[in-house]
Design an enzyme around this catalytic site. Structure first.
Site, PDB file in Angstrom:
ATOM      1  N   GLU B  60       0.809  -1.228   0.000  1.00 38.12           N
ATOM      2  CA  GLU B  60       0.000   0.000   0.000  1.00 38.12           C
ATOM      3  C   GLU B  60       0.838   1.272   0.000  1.00 38.12           C
ATOM      4  OE1 GLU B  60      -0.858  -2.600   2.016  1.00 38.12           O
ATOM      5  OE2 GLU B  60      -2.885  -3.118   1.371  1.00 38.12           O
ATOM      6  N   HIS B 129     -10.731  -4.168  10.306  1.00 37.64           N
ATOM      7  CA  HIS B 129     -11.334  -3.948   8.990  1.00 37.64           C
ATOM      8  C   HIS B 129     -12.623  -3.137   9.052  1.00 37.64           C
ATOM      9  CE1 HIS B 129      -8.575  -7.180   7.956  1.00 37.64           C
ATOM     10  NE2 HIS B 129      -8.793  -6.948   6.683  1.00 37.64           N
TER      11      HIS B 129
END
Lengths: 376, 327
Positions: B60, B129
């Site tokens: 990322e 998450h």
């Protein structure tokens, strides 16, 4: 002169055997600086480089050689002046000097075409000038004045010029490695033929972004030349105390990327290695990692106490000073004379004096500038 | 008009902008051959190929940085985070690089980039998450933060975001991808950034909601209307930063009461900021203290009943409206 320098190196029995401080890094085993840099190997490298510098000079345009020396001298004098005016309180914040590393910026950047892109870390004053920024605009930026290259908003660590394809000085260790990778990505996407030179220090190699970037660059064949300026210290922590492996160049092999170790005291060796990397990049977009080892004469920044290394250690490197070495070679090759050197020094001193005068006279940015350029 | 899911509206926006501008490309994990983890990029790789739709390694920080550098050098990247939770790995590039570049280069280097993906909770995906990060990103000058709640808004705002010259944090919601709505078919349909939308007109109480809490607020408004004959106005800022505070203040001048519903945690939330701004601009118009419904100050639990307790709900919003209306 050449012999003199070599003899100095050769007669040193156990150079800097007494390191300032040693650390065991929790391993129980002493890891001083001298354990780490192999002096015998450095000497052998030096002898080799000295000969190759002469050979390289012979096949290089004389006008370019003079300009290379001028840029190195200008960089040195500019940074010495920065230290002086910093102590007078004219420069604020952080101020990281490039003294001792001039051969890296000059050797690599002067091998580029004008349209090629450069991005670097916070030790950026001299590289900005090599890319074409005037000493005035760099000094005025250091002063935080309106006449600075970014109008006083960036300071020492953030020199930028879009026109000159200089994508900035960046202040987060390693951050620019990823950004440079993206610049190379754009060059490939647009098929522009541009090469990106991406500079960072050896301490940045321990950041994740180094590994993430090199992986993508090799995977996608991005025309990026990663130049690790190994000045051997990340702030006050030597490479030996921060990195489990010695060779940074070899880290590229984990990505199956081309790599070279280069003596950063030899401007011609830097130039030649960069030219080879540029040729690879232009041919099929292949990236390269160059580990160019030099030595940071000054502290990390102007506020560095310097208590982590010895004067001996610094002197040992100064004897192999990149400017002295290059001057000697140019003289031996009969490219330049003492008189030319004197003239170059005078030109550089005049340019730096002019930069200081400009920075002194430039106004502070208007208060309304606080709110400009937050959003486009 | 076409009836589309938010997922397909986003897909259309990407497709149209890729067609419109050769410098637009989409990059992220599983966006190409896999068709997108949440299928927002479905079909794009097949149509446009490797140059315009690029699968990345799971890296990322690295691919966010590639986007920033590419944007500085003239491209218009759309960087997908599989979820915004993973953007935290890339926060250095979003905050220290993209957000600062224009300013610290004295206006020389624009960073026209969109970072997008699902934000907030999904269905029992637990602590790592389920985070709503709008307050985090909205705190940094140099970023525009966008949160659509309908299919039309999703398409129109994403197209504006891609065409904008600033770095944009574009926050979608996984629970909402399947929600359908009417979407204009004009390829030049856009919705300007920084403009709120009144999703339901009312006169007695204002609810400011965004993303997932907009449909919850609308349901709450209907219940209140039916049960108490109280008329609730629902405002969706759509762009969190810059915030269209005028639309909110004008509504409060009419209703004199404010409830804020949001999915992020309470402390230092966007709701806290709106509350301050309302106090600054409309203190004298308030007839009751502002009430805020946020996610509880806990990491998100996995257990279904605990997850429901942590999140904002129609019931919690109804209770808040009753409280500010003294019902």
């Amino acid at each position: 002169m050449e012999d003199l320098i070599l003899s100095k190196v050769a007669t040193r029995q156990k150079p800097a055997a007494k390191t300032a401080k040693v650390s065991t890094n929790g391993t129980g085993k002493t890891q001083g600086f001298t354990d780490f840099v192999e002096v015998e190997q450095a000497k052998a490298e030096y002898v080799k480089r000295r000969a190759s510098q002469l050979a390289a000079i012979k096949k290089t345009d004389k006008k370019l050689l003079r300009e290379m020396l001028y840029q190195m001298v200008l960089g040195r004098i500019f940074e010495e002046k920065c230290a002086e005016v910093y102590r007078m309180g004219k420069i604020g914040g952080f101020c990281h000097l490039y003294i001792g590393q001039e051969a890296i910026g000059v050797g690599s950047m002067m091998a580029l075409e004008k349209t090629d892109m450069v991005i670097t870390a916070y030790r950026d004053h001299v590289q900005a000038m090599i890319k074409g920024m005037t000493p005035e605009s760099v000094m005025a930026e250091l002063y935080g004045k309106e006449g600075g290259c970014v109008g006083g908003k960036g300071g020492s660590m953030h020199m930028f010029s879009k026109e000159l394809e200089f994508y900035g000085g960046h202040g987060i260790v390693g951050g620019q490695i990823g950004v440079g990778t993206g610049m190379a990505y754009a060059a490939k996407y647009k098929n522009s033929g541009q090469v990106t030179l991406c500079f960072f220090g050896e301490a940045a190699v321990n950041q994740g972004i180094f590994h993430e970037s090199l992986n993508m660059a090799q995977l996608w064949k991005l025309p990026c030349i990663y130049i690790c300026e190994n000045n051997q210290y990340g702030m006050g922590t030597s490479q030996a105390r921060a990195m489990s492996s010695r060779s940074i160049a070899k880290k590229a092999e984990a990505f199956e990327m081309a790599n070279e170790f280069v003596d950063g005291m030899d401007v011609m060796a830097v130039r030649d290695a960069t030219l080879r990397a540029i040729a690879r990049a232009r041919k099929d977009g292949s990236p390269t990692l160059l580990e160019i080892r030099a030595y940071r004469y000054m502290g990390h920044s102007m506020s560095d106490p310097g208590n982590y290394r010895t004067r001996d250690e610094i002197l040992r490197y100064q004897e192999r000073d990149p400017i002295v070495l290059f001057k000697d070679s140019l003289k031996a090759a009969k490219v330049l004379t003492d008189k030319d050197f004197e003239k170059i020094d005078q030109e550089a001193i005049a340019a730096v004096d002019k930069a200081v005068a400009f920075a002194d006279e430039s106004p502070y940015p208007a208060e309304s500038e606080l709110f400009t350029d937050v959003l486009a | 008009m076409a009836l589309l899911t938010i997922r397909d509206a986003l897909n259309e926006a990407l497709r149209e902008e890729i067609l419109r501008d050769e410098n637009v490309f989409v990059m992220g994990e599983e966006v190409a051959e896999y068709d997108g983890a949440y299928k927002v990029t479905r079909g794009l790789w097949k149509e446009f190929g490797d140059k315009r739709v690029i699968d990345t390694p799971i890296t990322e920080l690295g691919f966010a940085a590639v986007g920033v550098g590419a944007a500085m050098a003239g491209l218009r990247p759309v960087i997908e985070f599989m979820t915004w939770n993973f953007s935290i790995l890339a926060a250095d590039q979003i905050i220290n690089h993209a957000a600062k570049m224009l300013y610290m280069s004295g206006g020389q280097f624009k960073v026209p980039i969109v970072f997008r993906g699902p934000n907030g909770s999904a269905y029992q995906v637990s602590s790592q998450h389920s985070q709503a990060l709008e307050a985090f990103y909205a705190n940094f000058p140099g970023l525009i933060v966008v949160m659509p709640s309908t299919a039309a808004d999703a398409k129109g705002l994403l197209k504006s975001a891609i065409r904008d010259d600033n770095p944009i944090v574009f926050l979608e919601q996984e629970r909402m991808y399947g929600i359908k709505g009417e979407v204009p078919e004009d390829p030049d349909f856009t919705i300007p950034l920084g403009v709120a939308d009144i999703k339901r007109e009312g006169k007695d109480c204002t609810i400011v909601a965004r993303s997932m809490t907009v449909p919850l607020a609308l349901q709450a408004a209907e219940l209140i209307q039916t049960e108490f004959d109280v008329s609730v106005e629902v405002i969706d800022p759509r762009t969190i930063k810059p915030l269209d505070i005028d639309t909110i203040v004008n509504s409060i001048k009419k209703t004199n009461r404010l409830v804020i519903a949001e999915e992020s945690h309470e402390f230092a939330s966007v709701g806290a900021e709106i509350t301050y701004q309302v106090m600054d601009h409309a203190f004298d118009y308030l007839d009751a203290p502002v009430k805020r419904i946020s996610t509880t100050e806990t990491p998100m639990p996995y257990a279904k009943n605990l997850e429901a307790l942590a999140l904002p709900s129609v019931e919690k919003i109804v209770a808040a409206v009753k409280e500010v209306c003294y019902l």
